[in-house]
Design a protein around this motif. Structure first.
Motif, mmCIF file in Angstrom:
data_model
loop_
_atom_site.group_PDB
_atom_site.id
_atom_site.type_symbol
_atom_site.label_atom_id
_atom_site.label_comp_id
_atom_site.label_asym_id
_atom_site.label_seq_id
_atom_site.Cartn_x
_atom_site.Cartn_y
_atom_site.Cartn_z
ATOM 1 N N GLY A 229 0.808 -1.209 0.000
ATOM 2 C CA GLY A 229 0.000 0.000 0.000
ATOM 3 C C GLY A 229 0.840 1.258 0.000
ATOM 4 N N PHE A 230 1.937 1.253 0.768
ATOM 5 C CA PHE A 230 2.838 2.407 0.824
ATOM 6 C C PHE A 230 3.390 2.715 -0.562
ATOM 7 C CE2 PHE A 230 6.976 4.386 1.272
ATOM 8 C CZ PHE A 230 6.787 5.329 2.273
ATOM 9 N N LEU A 231 3.867 1.695 -1.266
ATOM 10 C CA LEU A 231 4.442 1.905 -2.596
ATOM 11 C C LEU A 231 3.386 2.389 -3.591
ATOM 12 C CD1 LEU A 231 6.769 -1.232 -2.835
ATOM 13 C CD2 LEU A 231 7.452 1.140 -2.434
ATOM 14 N N ALA A 232 2.178 1.791 -3.513
ATOM 15 C CA ALA A 232 1.118 2.190 -4.434
ATOM 16 C C ALA A 232 0.787 3.669 -4.266
ATOM 17 C CB ALA A 232 -0.123 1.332 -4.219
ATOM 18 N N ALA A 294 5.119 -1.722 -11.290
ATOM 19 C CA ALA A 294 6.527 -1.605 -11.678
ATOM 20 C C ALA A 294 6.656 -1.301 -13.166
ATOM 21 C CB ALA A 294 7.278 -2.894 -11.332
ATOM 22 N N ALA A 295 5.849 -1.961 -13.998
ATOM 23 C CA ALA A 295 5.907 -1.719 -15.441
ATOM 24 C C ALA A 295 5.486 -0.294 -15.776
ATOM 25 C CB ALA A 295 5.015 -2.726 -16.170
ATOM 26 N N GLY A 296 4.437 0.195 -15.103
ATOM 27 C CA GLY A 296 4.006 1.566 -15.345
ATOM 28 C C GLY A 296 5.076 2.576 -14.972
ATOM 29 N N LEU A 297 5.782 2.317 -13.866
ATOM 30 C CA LEU A 297 6.855 3.223 -13.451
ATOM 31 C C LEU A 297 8.025 3.174 -14.432
ATOM 32 C CD1 LEU A 297 6.727 2.513 -9.629
ATOM 33 C CD2 LEU A 297 6.218 4.692 -10.737
ATOM 34 N N ALA A 298 8.333 1.980 -14.946
ATOM 35 C CA ALA A 298 9.393 1.875 -15.942
ATOM 36 C C ALA A 298 9.030 2.672 -17.199
ATOM 37 C CB ALA A 298 9.637 0.407 -16.288
ATOM 38 N N CYS A 383 12.306 4.457 -11.058
ATOM 39 C CA CYS A 383 13.147 3.252 -11.097
ATOM 40 C C CYS A 383 13.282 2.617 -9.712
ATOM 41 C CB CYS A 383 14.531 3.601 -11.650
ATOM 42 S SG CYS A 383 14.522 4.047 -13.404
ATOM 43 N N VAL A 384 13.484 3.440 -8.689
ATOM 44 C CA VAL A 384 13.649 2.909 -7.329
ATOM 45 C C VAL A 384 12.372 2.225 -6.859
ATOM 46 C CG1 VAL A 384 13.979 3.562 -4.914
ATOM 47 C CG2 VAL A 384 15.467 4.521 -6.674
ATOM 48 N N VAL A 385 11.230 2.871 -7.047
ATOM 49 C CA VAL A 385 9.973 2.285 -6.587
ATOM 50 C C VAL A 385 9.626 1.046 -7.403
ATOM 51 C CG1 VAL A 385 7.510 2.694 -6.250
ATOM 52 C CG2 VAL A 385 9.149 4.479 -5.694
ATOM 53 N N ALA A 386 9.951 1.028 -8.702
ATOM 54 C CA ALA A 386 9.713 -0.170 -9.516
ATOM 55 C C ALA A 386 10.502 -1.355 -8.974
ATOM 56 C CB ALA A 386 10.094 0.104 -10.973
ATOM 57 N N VAL A 387 11.758 -1.126 -8.608
ATOM 58 C CA VAL A 387 12.572 -2.206 -8.031
ATOM 59 C C VAL A 387 11.981 -2.669 -6.702
ATOM 60 C CG1 VAL A 387 14.826 -2.756 -7.048
ATOM 61 C CG2 VAL A 387 14.684 -1.518 -9.218
ATOM 62 N N LEU A 388 11.549 -1.737 -5.867
ATOM 63 C CA LEU A 388 10.953 -2.113 -4.583
ATOM 64 C C LEU A 388 9.666 -2.916 -4.777
ATOM 65 C CD1 LEU A 388 11.482 1.186 -2.546
ATOM 66 C CD2 LEU A 388 12.705 -0.987 -2.296
ATOM 67 N N LEU A 390 9.131 -5.025 -7.159
ATOM 68 C CA LEU A 390 9.550 -6.386 -7.493
ATOM 69 C C LEU A 390 10.110 -7.107 -6.269
ATOM 70 C CD1 LEU A 390 11.197 -5.729 -10.985
ATOM 71 C CD2 LEU A 390 8.881 -6.544 -10.467
ATOM 72 N N VAL A 391 10.757 -6.368 -5.369
ATOM 73 C CA VAL A 391 11.249 -6.979 -4.127
ATOM 74 C C VAL A 391 10.076 -7.477 -3.283
ATOM 75 C CG1 VAL A 391 12.409 -6.506 -1.935
ATOM 76 C CG2 VAL A 391 13.399 -5.673 -4.079
ATOM 77 N N VAL A 392 9.045 -6.653 -3.136
ATOM 78 C CA VAL A 392 7.868 -7.063 -2.366
ATOM 79 C C VAL A 392 7.158 -8.228 -3.063
ATOM 80 C CG1 VAL A 392 5.644 -6.313 -1.449
ATOM 81 C CG2 VAL A 392 7.600 -4.768 -1.396
ATOM 82 N N LEU A 393 7.109 -8.195 -4.390
ATOM 83 C CA LEU A 393 6.511 -9.302 -5.135
ATOM 84 C C LEU A 393 7.242 -10.606 -4.844
ATOM 85 C CD1 LEU A 393 4.463 -10.214 -7.326
ATOM 86 C CD2 LEU A 393 6.221 -9.675 -9.026
ATOM 87 N N THR A 394 8.562 -10.559 -4.787
ATOM 88 C CA THR A 394 9.353 -11.747 -4.453
ATOM 89 C C THR A 394 9.032 -12.232 -3.043
ATOM 90 O OG1 THR A 394 11.128 -11.003 -5.913
ATOM 91 C CG2 THR A 394 11.692 -12.660 -4.258
ATOM 92 N N ALA A 395 8.899 -11.295 -2.110
ATOM 93 C CA ALA A 395 8.567 -11.664 -0.736
ATOM 94 C C ALA A 395 7.195 -12.330 -0.666
ATOM 95 C CB ALA A 395 8.600 -10.429 0.155
ATOM 96 N N LEU A 396 6.245 -11.821 -1.440
ATOM 97 C CA LEU A 396 4.922 -12.447 -1.473
ATOM 98 C C LEU A 396 4.990 -13.855 -2.034
ATOM 99 C CD1 LEU A 396 2.765 -9.445 -2.734
ATOM 100 C CD2 LEU A 396 2.500 -10.616 -0.551
ATOM 101 N N GLY A 397 5.822 -14.055 -3.078
ATOM 102 C CA GLY A 397 5.975 -15.392 -3.648
ATOM 103 C C GLY A 397 6.552 -16.371 -2.652
ATOM 104 N N ARG A 398 7.520 -15.945 -1.881
ATOM 105 C CA ARG A 398 8.105 -16.820 -0.864
ATOM 106 C C ARG A 398 7.091 -17.147 0.225
ATOM 107 N NH1 ARG A 398 14.036 -13.865 -0.151
ATOM 108 N NH2 ARG A 398 14.912 -14.576 -2.157
#
Length: 427
Positions: A229-232, A294-298, A383-388, A390-398
């Motif tokens: 939510g913070f990133l969004a 992330a794609a929109g930010l890129a 770019c920074v928020v897009a990377v973050l 993807l980091v949160v997405l990875t955490a959700l996958g785990r």
């Protein structure tokens, strides 16, 4: 942004009360007008910057002071309205909103802008919770789902309407930095009349400011969903504060409607995504929303690199869709995992995180813009928020893999996370 918690209840099928239906619509109108007013300054900041001679950092600070005042007002006014009645809190809030518009219309230097934004934050922080509660209580058939949907549409509609209305009036009508706020004051008059028609009842409970908190067993869910939510809403803050100037730089046009339309497009796509995603598992929504965000930010960063306005609009559509899905998924996960006795506290904390996302990151962008220029600052943020994301997405996958794995003895292995994620809508 919507300030309700998702609820579900079967609607009653009794006879409709015409007066109740009118009060319900008038309450929704009031929420719409208040949120429209808070975003009227969005396309005007560039003009204020030229008139008063301040940097992009000051623009973001003017924007952020609204959030700094709104958060404590949100936590204090909700319980107060429960204790003394909605009307006793909402009438002063509407008056403060009108005062904020008046200060904007009379602004003579930067200090006036800070004061006006603080008044807007106080007004919306005091009014948003009671208005949302009043919508739930006044829904003609007692349909809480419909009340929540109306709250969402009014909130997002107001957020998107404000920049477009101000852009149109400032671009094509006289007195560009006065007329939008005069219109807001006029629209607040029937809102005040609607509030006066609300019941004056009080619950009799003792007033106590709400203290945000997260139970220990919920912290794992809150860490990922709160970060989502913070990133969004960091992206929302960027669009509200700086993207109108970014769009003007890319297009080479000073048309104020353009910047307001970009903001409205983001919020419109977010609202449509929330409607489309309603009822889906929270984990599915977050895992779909984060990569789109992330794609929109890129694309937003790329638009600055190639100076392409069409690419900026495409970025807005993709980021808005991702925003809606990510926000809805994060809110649903926290709402479903929160214990019933602490749900209000937990959701208050979630909204504090949301508003911090709106207000804090954009200050850093403003500071960077004063050093490197607006285009590079927005690109770096994107770019920074897009990377973050993807980091949160990875955490959700785990988290999903841990939750789907075997759990000895049916317990949660001491972490508490798998059990909670199963409660949170299939995370």
């Amino acid at each position: 942004m919507p300030l309700h918690r998702p609820v579900a209840a079967a609607p009653s099928r009794g006879p409709l009360d015409p007066g109740r239906r009118l009060r319900f619509r008038a309450t929704a109108y009031t929420l719409l007008v208040l949120l429209t007013g808070t975003n009227l300054p969005t396309p005007l900041y560039r003009g204020y910057q030229a008139q008063f001679g301040f940097s992009p950092l000051v623009v973001t600070l003017v924007f952020a002071v609204y959030v700094a005042v709104l958060i404590p007002a949100l936590l204090v006014a909700g319980p107060l309205a429960d204790a003394v009645g909605h009307r006793r809190v909402l009438l002063p809030a509407v008056a403060v909103a009108a005062l904020g518009a008046l200060v904007f219309a009379l602004a003579r230097d930067t200090a006036w802008l800070f004061a006006a934004r603080a008044l807007q934050g106080l007004a919306l922080g005091a009014a948003s919770g009671p208005l949302t509660a009043a919508l739930t209580e006044l829904e003609p058939r007692g349909d809480q789902r419909r009340a929540a949907l109306v709250s969402t549409v009014a909130s997002v509609g107001g957020l998107g309407l404000g920049p477009v209305l101000a852009g149109l009036l400032a671009q094509y009508a006289p007195a560009p930095r006065v007329l939008p706020f005069a219109v807001e004051i006029a629209l607040l008059v029937p809102a005040a009349a609607a509030i006066r028609a609300l019941p004056a009842g009080r619950s009799g409970v003792r007033w106590r400011p709400r203290r945000p908190g997260v139970p220990r067993e919920l912290r794992a869910v809150f860490a990922t969903s709160g970060t989502t939510g913070f990133l969004a809403f960091a992206v929302t803050g960027l669009f509200l504060a700086l993207v109108p100037a970014y769009a003007a730089t890319l297009s080479g046009s000073g048309n104020l409607v353009l910047g307001g339309t970009a903001v409205a497009l983001l919020l419109c796509c977010s609202a449509l995504a929330q409607l489309a995603g309603h009822g889906r598992p929270s984990g599915t929504l977050e895992r779909a929303g984060l990569p789109l965000l992330a794609a929109g930010l890129a694309l937003l960063a790329l638009a600055g690199g190639v100076s392409s306005l069409p690419l900026l609009l495409a970025a807005t559509v993709v980021a808005g869709t991702g925003h809606g899905l990510a926000y809805l998924g994060g809110l649903s996960a926290v709402n479903q995992a929160a214990p019933a006795g602490r749900r209000a506290d937990v959701l208050s904390t979630f909204y504090v995180i949301i508003y911090l996302g709106v207000g804090l990151p954009v200050i850093g962008v403003g500071f960077l813009a004063s050093v490197t220029g607006l285009l590079l600052a927005v690109q770096s943020f994107a770019c920074v928020v897009a990377v973050l994301c993807l980091v949160v997405l990875t955490a959700l996958g785990r988290t999903r893999r841990r939750a789907s794995g075997p759990v000895p003895g049916g317990a949660d292995g001491g972490s508490g996370r798998p059990h909670l994620t199963r409660r949170a809508g299939g995370r």
